[in-house]
Design a protein around this motif. Structure first.
Motif, PDB file in Angstrom:
ATOM      1  N   LYS A   1       7.182   9.918 -11.181  1.00  0.00           N
ATOM      2  CA  LYS A   1       5.976   9.404 -11.833  1.00  0.00           C
ATOM      3  C   LYS A   1       6.260   8.551 -13.064  1.00  0.00           C
ATOM      4  CE  LYS A   1       2.689  12.878 -10.192  1.00  0.00           C
ATOM      5  NZ  LYS A   1       1.826  14.031 -10.557  1.00  0.00           N
ATOM      6  N   HIS A   2       7.416   8.752 -13.688  1.00  0.00           N
ATOM      7  CA  HIS A   2       7.738   7.976 -14.893  1.00  0.00           C
ATOM      8  C   HIS A   2       8.245   6.580 -14.560  1.00  0.00           C
ATOM      9  CE1 HIS A   2      11.555   9.669 -13.562  1.00  0.00           C
ATOM     10  NE2 HIS A   2      12.164   8.700 -14.221  1.00  0.00           N
ATOM     11  N   LEU A   3       8.586   6.341 -13.278  1.00  0.00           N
ATOM     12  CA  LEU A   3       9.108   5.018 -12.902  1.00  0.00           C
ATOM     13  C   LEU A   3       7.981   3.998 -12.853  1.00  0.00           C
ATOM     14  CD1 LEU A   3      11.591   6.001 -10.043  1.00  0.00           C
ATOM     15  CD2 LEU A   3      12.140   5.441 -12.414  1.00  0.00           C
ATOM     16  N   THR A   4       8.236   2.833 -13.407  1.00  0.00           N
ATOM     17  CA  THR A   4       7.238   1.766 -13.385  1.00  0.00           C
ATOM     18  C   THR A   4       7.579   0.762 -12.294  1.00  0.00           C
ATOM     19  OG1 THR A   4       8.497   0.520 -15.040  1.00  0.00           O
ATOM     20  CG2 THR A   4       6.756   1.990 -15.838  1.00  0.00           C
TER      21      THR A   4
ATOM     22  N   LYS B   1       3.672   7.614  -6.934  1.00  0.00           N
ATOM     23  CA  LYS B   1       2.702   8.427  -7.677  1.00  0.00           C
ATOM     24  C   LYS B   1       2.628   9.873  -7.182  1.00  0.00           C
ATOM     25  CE  LYS B   1      -0.163   4.327  -8.488  1.00  0.00           C
ATOM     26  NZ  LYS B   1      -1.410   3.627  -8.105  1.00  0.00           N
ATOM     27  N   LYS B   2       3.064  10.120  -5.947  1.00  0.00           N
ATOM     28  CA  LYS B   2       2.947  11.459  -5.361  1.00  0.00           C
ATOM     29  C   LYS B   2       3.957  12.455  -5.917  1.00  0.00           C
ATOM     30  CE  LYS B   2       1.130  10.268  -0.763  1.00  0.00           C
ATOM     31  NZ  LYS B   2       1.461  10.267   0.688  1.00  0.00           N
TER      32      LYS B   2
ATOM     33  N   ALA C   1       0.772  -1.243   0.000  1.00  0.00           N
ATOM     34  CA  ALA C   1       0.000   0.000   0.000  1.00  0.00           C
ATOM     35  C   ALA C   1       0.799   1.286   0.000  1.00  0.00           C
ATOM     36  CB  ALA C   1      -0.939   0.003   1.224  1.00  0.00           C
ATOM     37  N   THR C   2       2.083   1.243   0.344  1.00  0.00           N
ATOM     38  CA  THR C   2       2.817   2.494   0.560  1.00  0.00           C
ATOM     39  C   THR C   2       3.741   2.871  -0.584  1.00  0.00           C
ATOM     40  OG1 THR C   2       2.737   2.143   2.957  1.00  0.00           O
ATOM     41  CG2 THR C   2       4.350   3.727   2.127  1.00  0.00           C
ATOM     42  N   TRP C   3       4.574   1.937  -1.041  1.00  0.00           N
ATOM     43  CA  TRP C   3       5.601   2.309  -2.018  1.00  0.00           C
ATOM     44  C   TRP C   3       5.023   2.807  -3.332  1.00  0.00           C
ATOM     45  CZ3 TRP C   3      10.858   2.960  -2.204  1.00  0.00           C
ATOM     46  CH2 TRP C   3      11.532   2.739  -0.994  1.00  0.00           C
TER      47      TRP C   3
END
Length: 414
Positions: free
Chosen positions: A34-37, A28-29, A21-23
């Motif tokens: 944000k570009h990391l998958t 996304k924050k 739930a956290t990572w």
């Protein structure tokens, strides 16, 4: 990864709920992340294998499955960077998770460890954690050498050593040895956090129940009167029985629950009622604590913290009363958006669990004063536990001293 090109494939190891739930929520924050998958390597073996086949920058796995992961890849371990969230959960050199990661450590180019409690019991706990960072370069390649160099045996029973005491100046030497790869940052030194308010809420037993507790304590302690040395396991067993009584119920020899009093339950209900609808996080110790709280406070619709959905519901203000065992949510979870009130229904000797559990609300992003209520039953072992937590004493040492003090007390009476 994409600017310096120093790493290619990253593995994040975290407690299960944090991994789930956290990572990904944190990724996304932040605009620069944000570009990391990512791919979550969780669930059944089949699901984990599918997650590993997915193309991603970051693979997130819970620490319980590290042995499986190492066995799955063997010497073809593909991750050139590993991030260990809650590094202190690798503090035991005997644990399978440590042994597994140690096996593939030479194949990993970069390791980062994160923890708020690097030495929860003593600096003995540092060796295995530092080994995963530098493969023994700073504190030695073997735990035995580390103990010999920096510690003296403490409590012993024949050839069995229960704990170790630092040699003179060892603490400074250890810190000096690891200073080039470790950085310590306290949130309050860098962030403007709201004030934390700690309250001790006295719970008073009736004269009859107090007498019953004293007789119960005496009966339990008498079992150790003839022992020259009390083991940690026996002391913990005695302490658990007394803590159960303090909370209001005990397990008998047939594992059945016998309720003795409702003083803590009534006190908890008063706190919930006075909160006027504000969300409250309650930490309990034993299963019968949970069952009794659920029954007595059912009108408040209490919910047990079990899944990532529960975390979201709490943070979205959908849960008024959240029940959690400190061992199940003591690391990494972000619960600060959901409330600012904690109640310790049952106390713990573990300073690490205590600090980490409180940090679920008392952390960055909290906007209100965190209020922590400790329910302490007067005239019981609760008073010893809260004293140890207040003084930040090592849990095991404080536990042993509390039990020994009771043995001495009844020996004098005898």
């Amino acid at each position: 990864m994409y600017e310096e090109l120093e790493v290619d494939k990253v593995l994040v190891i975290a407690p299960l709920r944090v991994a789930d739930a956290t990572w990904d929520a944190e990724i996304k924050k932040w605009d620069h992340l944000k570009h990391l998958t990512f791919s979550k390597v969780l669930g059944t073996a089949a699901r984990r294998k599918e997650a590993l086949k997915a193309k991603a920058d970051i693979y997130i796995i819970n620490r319980e499955n590290i042995s499986w992961l190492v066995g799955y890849y063997g010497t073809a371990f593909p991750f050139d960077m590993v991030v260990i969230d809650e590094l202190s959960s690798f503090k035991s050199p005997k644990a399978q998770r440590f042994k597994a990661l140690k096996m593939v450590r030479p194949l990993i180019n970069r390791v980062v460890g994160l923890t708020g409690t690097p030495s929860p019991n003593s600096l003995i706990d540092l060796w295995s954690q530092l080994y995963l960072l530098d493969m023994g370069e700073r504190l030695g390649k073997f735990i035995g050498h580390y103990r010999t160099n920096y510690f003296n045996p403490g409590q012993t029973n024949g050839h069995v050593v229960f704990n170790y005491k630092l040699k003179r100046q060892s603490e400074e030497l250890i810190y000096e040895r690891i200073s080039d790869i470790c950085i310590s940052m306290k949130a309050r030194d860098y962030l403007d956090l709201p004030e934390r308010i700690d309250r001790t809420v006295d719970v008073v037993l009736s004269d009859q129940d107090q007498k019953m507790y004293e007789e119960f304590e005496k009966k339990m302690v008498l079992q150790f009167m003839d022992q020259e040395e009390i083991s940690v396991a026996n002391a913990a067993g005695l302490s658990n029985k007394l803590l159960q009584f303090s909370n209001g119920a005990v397990y008998n020899e047939d594992k059945q629950v016998r309720e003795i009093h409702k003083e803590k339950l009534n006190t908890l209900e008063e706190i919930v009622d006075c909160a006027n609808g504000k969300p409250i996080l309650v930490f309990y110790s034993f299963k019968h604590d949970y069952d009794r709280i659920m029954k007595q406070l059912k009108k408040y619709k209490p919910k047990k913290l079990e899944s990532s959905k529960d975390i979201k519901d709490w943070n979205n203000g959908k849960i008024r009363l959240l029940l959690a065992h400190p061992a199940s949510c003591g690391h990494g979870l972000n619960l600060q958006a959901g409330g600012h009130i904690i109640v310790w229904f049952g106390l713990t000797w573990s300073l690490e669990l205590y600090q980490q559990a409180n940090a679920r609300l008392d952390r960055q992003g909290q906007t209100q004063n965190v209020i922590i209520h400790h329910l302490v039953t007067k005239g019981t072992i609760d008073e010893d536990v809260i004293k140890a937590l207040r003084s930040k004493a090592t849990g095991q040492d404080a536990l042993m001293e509390a039990v020994k003090a009771r043995v001495r007390k009844y020996k004098q009476i005898a």
